[in-house]
Motif scaffolding. Structure first.
Motif, short mmCIF file in Angstrom:
data_model
loop_
_atom_site.label_atom_id
_atom_site.label_comp_id
_atom_site.label_asym_id
_atom_site.label_seq_id
_atom_site.Cartn_x
_atom_site.Cartn_y
_atom_site.Cartn_z
N GLY A 165 -10.58 -1.22 4.06
CA GLY A 165 -9.99 -1.14 2.84
C GLY A 165 -9.69 -2.67 2.36
O GLY A 165 -9.68 -2.71 1.34
N LEU A 219 -13.57 1.01 0.57
CA LEU A 219 -13.16 2.39 0.71
C LEU A 219 -13.03 3.14 -0.87
O LEU A 219 -12.33 4.07 -1.06
N ALA A 260 -13.02 3.37 -5.08
CA ALA A 260 -12.30 3.02 -6.11
C ALA A 260 -10.85 3.18 -5.97
O ALA A 260 -9.89 2.70 -6.53
N ASP A 261 -10.33 4.22 -5.10
CA ASP A 261 -8.84 4.43 -4.79
C ASP A 261 -8.71 4.15 -3.42
O ASP A 261 -8.62 5.08 -2.65
N PRO A 262 -8.66 2.79 -2.83
CA PRO A 262 -8.56 2.61 -1.42
C PRO A 262 -7.48 3.06 -0.72
O PRO A 262 -7.37 3.64 0.25
N VAL A 263 -6.25 3.14 -1.40
CA VAL A 263 -5.01 3.52 -0.82
C VAL A 263 -5.19 5.17 -0.43
O VAL A 263 -4.85 5.38 0.62
N ARG A 264 -5.47 5.80 -1.61
CA ARG A 264 -5.63 7.16 -1.19
C ARG A 264 -6.56 7.51 0.10
O ARG A 264 -6.54 8.12 0.88
N PHE A 307 -7.64 5.68 2.63
CA PHE A 307 -7.12 5.31 3.85
C PHE A 307 -5.91 6.16 4.21
O PHE A 307 -6.10 6.69 5.51
N ASP A 357 -16.34 1.47 -10.99
CA ASP A 357 -15.35 2.26 -10.64
C ASP A 357 -15.70 3.54 -11.32
O ASP A 357 -15.26 4.74 -10.91
N TYR A 363 -16.45 6.94 -9.11
CA TYR A 363 -15.14 7.80 -8.84
C TYR A 363 -14.94 8.79 -9.92
O TYR A 363 -14.14 8.69 -10.92
N ARG A 372 -1.56 6.08 -10.36
CA ARG A 372 -2.15 4.77 -9.78
C ARG A 372 -3.35 4.46 -10.71
O ARG A 372 -4.31 5.22 -10.74
N ILE A 420 -6.72 2.95 -11.19
CA ILE A 420 -7.82 2.53 -10.40
C ILE A 420 -8.36 1.30 -10.54
O ILE A 420 -8.43 0.69 -11.67
N GLY A 453 -8.41 -4.54 -2.59
CA GLY A 453 -8.47 -3.99 -1.36
C GLY A 453 -7.23 -2.88 -1.12
O GLY A 453 -6.94 -2.16 -2.14
N LEU A 454 -6.48 -3.16 -0.11
CA LEU A 454 -5.45 -2.11 0.00
C LEU A 454 -3.97 -2.37 -0.66
O LEU A 454 -3.24 -1.76 -1.03
#
Lengths: 209, 272
Positions: A33, A38, A40-44, A46, B22, B26, B233, B235, B240-241
């Motif tokens: 992450g 992870l 295009a949507d790393p939070v989701r 993770f 992306d 995705y 959210r 994209i 990162g996080l």
């Protein structure tokens, strides 16, 4: 029936190895992450990975008894670790939901918890896990006696809440949730038929004498 | 995907465009699998050319048009639209395409036509999601619009993005884009367009009518029964996080001044 068990002198080391191995996927996902691995949507992604690992370790923890009953494989020494690893994944999953996902906006979080059945189930699972994690030590086992066993039967409603939390959160049913549902149904269903299986085994043992 | 030229248009939101990486990795395109990365990974065998669209139903001039003719006859323009998925994430995408109304003009809808129905191709051999034991949806994927929605200037038939023809995973060679509606209305790889008198079925509505309506207008005030639609959210905003804060979802995805009039007097809680 042949009995499998890790020799006692390796037991403590193997339990620590299990903790390390079990938590590794979570740290690896965090690493991915941070470095953009992870998608295009790393939070989701993770958040979902942590949830899946929680569900997997809950299943593993509840597989210990049927494995011993049916195949003579005794992994009871690892059950506490399996349960606690599941608990750590649930905590991390919840923490990511609160912070990275919902950004600590309490109105949105409370609205979610009060209105959405799948979030309620997840919360219920987490709340039920807390007393189990707190009593997963020798002192509590001694202190609570047979009540400890009764309390830890909560593991079954927890597993049901966890799998329903997952299944109700997705848009359409695919193979993966069906597999998890089948595993959970088998684990919980085994509990229902277990007394009869144990009676039958006891009867055979008496006859063999 | 190959280069596709288009003239810029006035339809462009002033927001940071989502990276091509992306937007092309995705995707929700269940014909190629239910995972977000599946469409990009499983669509290499799909052949978007040659391709024809059959336009018929309640029209004066039903016809089957091939992609070459479409690209030749309709002037392509680039439009930068917001895209809001029903799953509460969003992107900003530079589409290339032409207004659906231009195609409708060509076939001359009859006075009795009230709706437009769309259908995606069915090719189990090239689309792995359409074969196998567990299939998430009934094929073909179908969608529909009211005729006035279909004629609205924002409604686009897209043939490309980021200066290129559509990649397979984004709905090659031609798809619908209705930026004020949830992304699932944007039916991909269209082979059939039919003008009808009655409201046509739509795939997600058929699967879960309490959750997905025929209209599917982006509406922060009407939650999906299982999750909130108040925020989204974007994209690619997170590094990162961290740092990917949720943003508020706008009524009609920010296109209210252009499309709200289509729904005057309608109870949008009922017609979600």
């Amino acid at each position: 029936m042949a009995t499998f068990a890790v020799p006692p002198r390796y037991r403590a080391a193997s339990v620590w190895a299990l903790y390390a191995l079990g938590l590794l996927p979570g740290f690896y996902a965090f690493y991915l992450g941070i470095y953009g691995g992870l998608g295009a949507d790393p939070v989701r992604e993770f958040e979902h990975r942590l949830g899946f690992w929680a569900l997997r370790f809950l299943c593993l923890g509840l597989a210990v008894t049927p494995l011993r009953d049916l195949f003579g494989t005794n992994l009871i020494a690892y059950r506490r670790a399996l349960g606690l690893i599941a608990f750590y994944y649930v905590l991390a999953h919840f923490a990511v939901y609160l912070t990275l996902d919902r950004g600590l906006i309490l109105s949105s979080i409370l609205g979610d918890i009060l209105k959405r059945p799948y979030i309620m189930l997840g919360m219920a699972g987490l709340l039920m896990l807390i007393p189990l994690a707190l009593t997963s030590n020798r002192w509590s086992i001694r202190k609570l006696g047979s009540r400890w066993n009764t309390l830890h039967k909560l593991a079954y409603p927890i597993l049901l809440a966890a799998v329903l939390h997952y299944v109700l959160s997705i848009k359409s049913i695919t193979l993966e949730p069906v597999i998890y549902l089948a595993i959970v149904t088998a684990l919980v269903g085994y509990r229902v038929v277990r007394p009869r299986i144990m009676d039958w085994k006891r009867g055979r043992r008496l006859l063999a004498r | 995907a190959s280069p596709l030229s288009a003239k810029p248009s006035a339809y462009r939101v002033d927001e940071k465009v989502t990276s091509k990486q992306d937007a092309t990795t995705y995707n929700n395109f269940y014909e190629f699998g239910t995972g977000k990365a599946d469409p990009a990974q499983n669509s290499a065998a799909f052949k978007p050319l040659p391709w024809t669209i059959t336009v018929g139903g309640l029209v004066n001039k039903p016809q089957t048009i091939d992609m070459e003719t479409i690209l030749k006859d309709f002037p392509m323009e680039e439009r930068i639209y917001r895209m809001r998925c029903v799953e509460a994430w969003s992107m900003v995408i530079p589409w290339i395409g032409f207004p659906l109304s231009a195609l409708l003009d060509r076939v001359e809808p009859l006075g009795s036509a009230k709706y437009v129905a769309f259908e995606t191709v069915v090719r189990p051999k090239e689309m792995p999601g359409q074969s196998g034991f567990f299939q998430p949806l009934d094929w073909p994927y179908v969608e529909g619009l009211r005729l006035d929605e279909a004629r609205h200037p924002l409604t686009l038939l897209a043939t490309g993005l980021y200066g290129e023809t559509l990649p397979n995973q984004n709905g090659a060679p031609i798809r619908l884009v209705t930026p004020w509606k949830y992304g699932f209305k944007g039916i991909k790889s269209i082979v059939k367009i039919t003008l009808t008198e009655k409201e046509p079925p739509s795939t997600w509505n058929r699967l879960a009518p309490q959750e997905y309506g025929f209209y599917a207008n982006v509406n922060p005030a009407v939650d999906h029964p299982r999750w909130s639609q108040a925020t989204e959210r974007r994209i690619g905003e997170a590094s990162g996080l961290f740092g990917g804060a949720r943003m508020n979802t706008l009524p009609f995805n920010g296109y209210a001044d252009q499309v709200a009039g289509l729904y005057a007097g309608m109870d949008l809680r009922k017609f979600y």
